[in-house]
Write a protein that holds these residues in place. Structure first.
Motif, short mmCIF file in Angstrom:
data_model
loop_
_atom_site.label_atom_id
_atom_site.label_comp_id
_atom_site.label_asym_id
_atom_site.label_seq_id
_atom_site.Cartn_x
_atom_site.Cartn_y
_atom_site.Cartn_z
N GLY A 1 0.83 -1.21 0.00
CA GLY A 1 0.00 0.00 0.00
C GLY A 1 0.86 1.26 0.00
N LYS A 2 1.97 1.21 0.68
CA LYS A 2 2.86 2.36 0.78
C LYS A 2 3.48 2.68 -0.58
CE LYS A 2 6.84 4.03 3.39
NZ LYS A 2 7.85 3.69 4.38
N LYS A 3 3.96 1.64 -1.28
CA LYS A 3 4.56 1.84 -2.60
C LYS A 3 3.51 2.37 -3.57
CE LYS A 3 8.86 0.52 -2.55
NZ LYS A 3 9.93 1.44 -2.83
N ARG A 4 2.32 1.82 -3.50
CA ARG A 4 1.25 2.25 -4.40
C ARG A 4 0.92 3.72 -4.15
NH1 ARG A 4 -4.87 -0.04 -4.85
NH2 ARG A 4 -5.39 1.17 -6.69
N LYS A 5 0.86 4.10 -2.87
CA LYS A 5 0.56 5.48 -2.50
C LYS A 5 1.65 6.42 -3.03
CE LYS A 5 -1.37 8.85 -0.10
NZ LYS A 5 -1.99 9.82 -0.93
N GLU A 6 2.92 6.00 -2.92
CA GLU A 6 4.02 6.81 -3.44
C GLU A 6 3.89 7.01 -4.95
OE1 GLU A 6 7.71 5.00 -2.26
OE2 GLU A 6 7.35 5.37 -0.12
N HIS A 7 3.54 5.94 -5.67
CA HIS A 7 3.36 6.04 -7.13
C HIS A 7 2.19 6.96 -7.47
CE1 HIS A 7 6.51 3.32 -8.20
NE2 HIS A 7 5.99 2.31 -7.49
N GLU A 8 1.10 6.84 -6.72
CA GLU A 8 -0.06 7.70 -6.95
C GLU A 8 0.30 9.17 -6.72
OE1 GLU A 8 -3.08 6.16 -4.37
OE2 GLU A 8 -3.64 4.57 -5.76
N ASP A 9 1.08 9.39 -5.66
CA ASP A 9 1.52 10.76 -5.36
C ASP A 9 2.39 11.31 -6.50
OD1 ASP A 9 0.16 10.64 -2.99
OD2 ASP A 9 1.95 10.35 -1.72
N GLU A 10 3.29 10.47 -7.02
CA GLU A 10 4.14 10.90 -8.13
C GLU A 10 3.30 11.23 -9.36
OE1 GLU A 10 7.74 8.76 -9.29
OE2 GLU A 10 7.81 7.93 -7.25
N VAL A 11 2.32 10.41 -9.66
CA VAL A 11 1.43 10.64 -10.80
C VAL A 11 0.66 11.95 -10.60
CG1 VAL A 11 -0.63 9.81 -11.99
CG2 VAL A 11 1.22 8.22 -11.46
N THR A 12 0.18 12.19 -9.40
CA THR A 12 -0.54 13.43 -9.10
C THR A 12 0.37 14.64 -9.30
OG1 THR A 12 -1.92 12.27 -7.48
CG2 THR A 12 -1.83 14.67 -7.32
N ILE A 13 1.58 14.57 -8.79
CA ILE A 13 2.54 15.68 -8.92
C ILE A 13 2.84 15.94 -10.39
CG2 ILE A 13 4.95 16.35 -8.53
CD1 ILE A 13 4.69 14.96 -5.76
N LEU A 14 3.09 14.86 -11.16
CA LEU A 14 3.38 15.02 -12.58
C LEU A 14 2.18 15.61 -13.32
CD1 LEU A 14 5.42 11.77 -13.33
CD2 LEU A 14 6.28 14.12 -13.22
N SER A 15 1.00 15.18 -12.97
CA SER A 15 -0.21 15.71 -13.60
C SER A 15 -0.36 17.20 -13.30
CB SER A 15 -1.46 14.98 -13.11
OG SER A 15 -1.43 13.64 -13.51
N GLU A 16 -0.10 17.58 -12.06
CA GLU A 16 -0.18 19.00 -11.67
C GLU A 16 0.86 19.83 -12.42
OE1 GLU A 16 0.18 18.91 -7.43
OE2 GLU A 16 -1.90 18.29 -7.13
N LYS A 17 2.07 19.27 -12.55
CA LYS A 17 3.12 19.98 -13.29
C LYS A 17 2.72 20.16 -14.75
CE LYS A 17 7.23 18.88 -10.59
NZ LYS A 17 8.53 18.18 -10.60
N LYS A 18 2.15 19.11 -15.32
CA LYS A 18 1.72 19.17 -16.72
C LYS A 18 0.61 20.22 -16.88
CE LYS A 18 0.17 16.22 -20.50
NZ LYS A 18 -0.23 14.88 -20.89
N GLU A 19 -0.33 20.25 -15.94
CA GLU A 19 -1.43 21.23 -15.97
C GLU A 19 -0.88 22.64 -15.82
OE1 GLU A 19 -5.21 22.69 -16.41
OE2 GLU A 19 -4.53 20.65 -16.72
N THR A 20 0.06 22.83 -14.90
CA THR A 20 0.68 24.13 -14.69
C THR A 20 1.41 24.57 -15.96
OG1 THR A 20 0.96 23.69 -12.34
CG2 THR A 20 2.32 25.43 -13.27
N SER A 21 2.11 23.64 -16.58
CA SER A 21 2.83 23.94 -17.82
C SER A 21 1.85 24.36 -18.91
CB SER A 21 3.63 22.71 -18.25
OG SER A 21 4.24 22.95 -19.49
N ARG A 22 0.72 23.67 -19.01
CA ARG A 22 -0.29 24.00 -20.02
C ARG A 22 -0.86 25.39 -19.74
NH1 ARG A 22 -4.81 20.76 -19.27
NH2 ARG A 22 -3.46 18.97 -19.38
N ILE A 23 -1.11 25.70 -18.47
CA ILE A 23 -1.63 27.02 -18.09
C ILE A 23 -0.60 28.09 -18.45
CG2 ILE A 23 -2.23 28.49 -16.13
CD1 ILE A 23 -3.52 25.98 -14.83
N ASN A 24 0.67 27.84 -18.14
CA ASN A 24 1.71 28.81 -18.47
C ASN A 24 1.80 29.03 -19.97
OD1 ASN A 24 2.38 29.26 -15.81
ND2 ASN A 24 4.06 27.80 -15.79
#
Length: 131
Positions: free
Chosen positions: A18-41
């Motif tokens: 569960g811990k590893k899965r949570k870490e991967h989900e967090d990474e995916v969320t961060i990358l998605s947010e970065k991609k969204e921020t990049s698109r907004i910029n």
């Protein structure tokens, strides 16, 4: 022996799945947010570039209007005798409102032939000093 070894390895690997899965989900969320921020910029940059082009067009339009306006003013204060715009005052004016520069002033207006008199145009001097 071998099954125990695999179990231990498996347990060790799957000890905190569960811990590893949570870490991967967090990474995916961060990358998605970065991609969204990049698109907004990118969208903001496009918008700003468009605004800059609009401002450049407005500036050009204002400059063109100013140039045209100054040309009209020069035409109005140009001496009809020497065809030059006076560099300073006094700018003489006949009773009918026609201008003549100080070096070309005579007893009668060169445009309408009425007596020049002693009239001077403060407005013409202001225009001449600012064009």
């Amino acid at each position: 022996g071998r099954n125990e070894s695999l179990e231990k390895t498996g347990r060790k690997f799957n000890k905190h799945p569960g811990k590893k899965r949570k870490e991967h989900e967090d990474e995916v969320t961060i990358l998605s947010e970065k991609k969204e921020t990049s698109r907004i910029n990118e969208e903001e940059i496009k918008c700003l570039k468009l605004k800059i082009e609009e401002c450049k067009a407005e500036i050009k339009e204002v400059k063109d209007k100013q140039k045209h306006f100054c040309g009209q003013l020069k035409e109005q204060v140009e001496c009809p005798v020497c065809m030059e715009v006076p560099r300073g005052g006094p700018v003489y004016v006949c009773p009918n409102g026609h201008f003549v520069c100080k070096k070309c002033k005579t007893g009668s207006c060169p445009t309408c032939r009425v007596g020049m008199g002693t009239g001077k145009s403060l407005l013409a001097v202001t225009v001449v000093e600012n064009i």
